[in-house]
Design a protein around this motif. Sequence first.
Motif, short mmCIF file in Angstrom:
data_model
loop_
_atom_site.label_atom_id
_atom_site.label_comp_id
_atom_site.label_asym_id
_atom_site.label_seq_id
_atom_site.Cartn_x
_atom_site.Cartn_y
_atom_site.Cartn_z
N ASP A 198 0.88 -1.17 0.00
CA ASP A 198 0.00 0.00 0.00
C ASP A 198 0.92 1.23 0.00
N ASP A 258 -0.27 4.96 0.82
CA ASP A 258 -0.62 6.02 1.77
C ASP A 258 -0.56 5.55 3.22
N ASN A 259 0.32 6.20 3.95
CA ASN A 259 0.57 5.91 5.36
C ASN A 259 1.20 4.55 5.64
N THR A 260 1.60 3.85 4.55
CA THR A 260 2.39 2.63 4.71
C THR A 260 3.84 2.92 4.36
N ASP A 286 -6.58 -3.01 3.58
CA ASP A 286 -5.42 -3.84 3.26
C ASP A 286 -5.51 -5.26 3.83
N ASP A 327 -1.44 -0.44 6.01
CA ASP A 327 -1.65 0.17 7.32
C ASP A 327 -3.11 0.13 7.78
N GLN A 328 -4.00 -0.43 6.94
CA GLN A 328 -5.41 -0.39 7.32
C GLN A 328 -6.04 -1.78 7.40
#
Length: 168
Positions: A34, A36-38, A123, A118-119
């Motif tokens: 991923d 975004d934010n990963t 994910d 991160d989700q």
Amino acid sequence: MLLERFFPDIYIRSVFEMPLAELKEKGIRALVFDIDNTIAPFDVAEPEESIVELFAMLRRQGFRLCILSNNTKERVHLFNRKLGVLAIHKSGKPGIKKLRRAMEIMGTTPESTALVGDQVFTDMWCGHRAGLTCIMTAPICNRDQLVTKVKRGAERQVMRIYFRKYGK
Ligand SMILES: [Mg+2]
């Protein structure tokens, strides 16, 4: 348990802590990230040098690499300029069609591929539905897109139960 589908197989604090030897031993030959934010804050357009180096190291170690994001074509392509890996935008996670396509292109299977994100509701669920090893990182920063922000509360509940059960 119903919640298991959202739990990671492996939890790490950042992508720099991936247990590469363990993954290799499991037969993992490809990593699907991923964005975004990963591997970057959602509002930063290009990867940090440390991520570029991490990807280069992973490639040297023989991993096939892919970035798979629900974000737009512009975001994903610009982000991939310095990485040069297989890049899939608007991936529709937790849908698994694009993830399956990515494995097809890389020539790997769910058994030999791990997903890193991160989700839990996008994910982890996506990865489990497709039968992959699911690696979860703590989000890189606490800024989120609005659509993500609304999920974070429920996500924290899931992870609280996960940590209670697996004690990390
Ligand atoms: Mg993300």
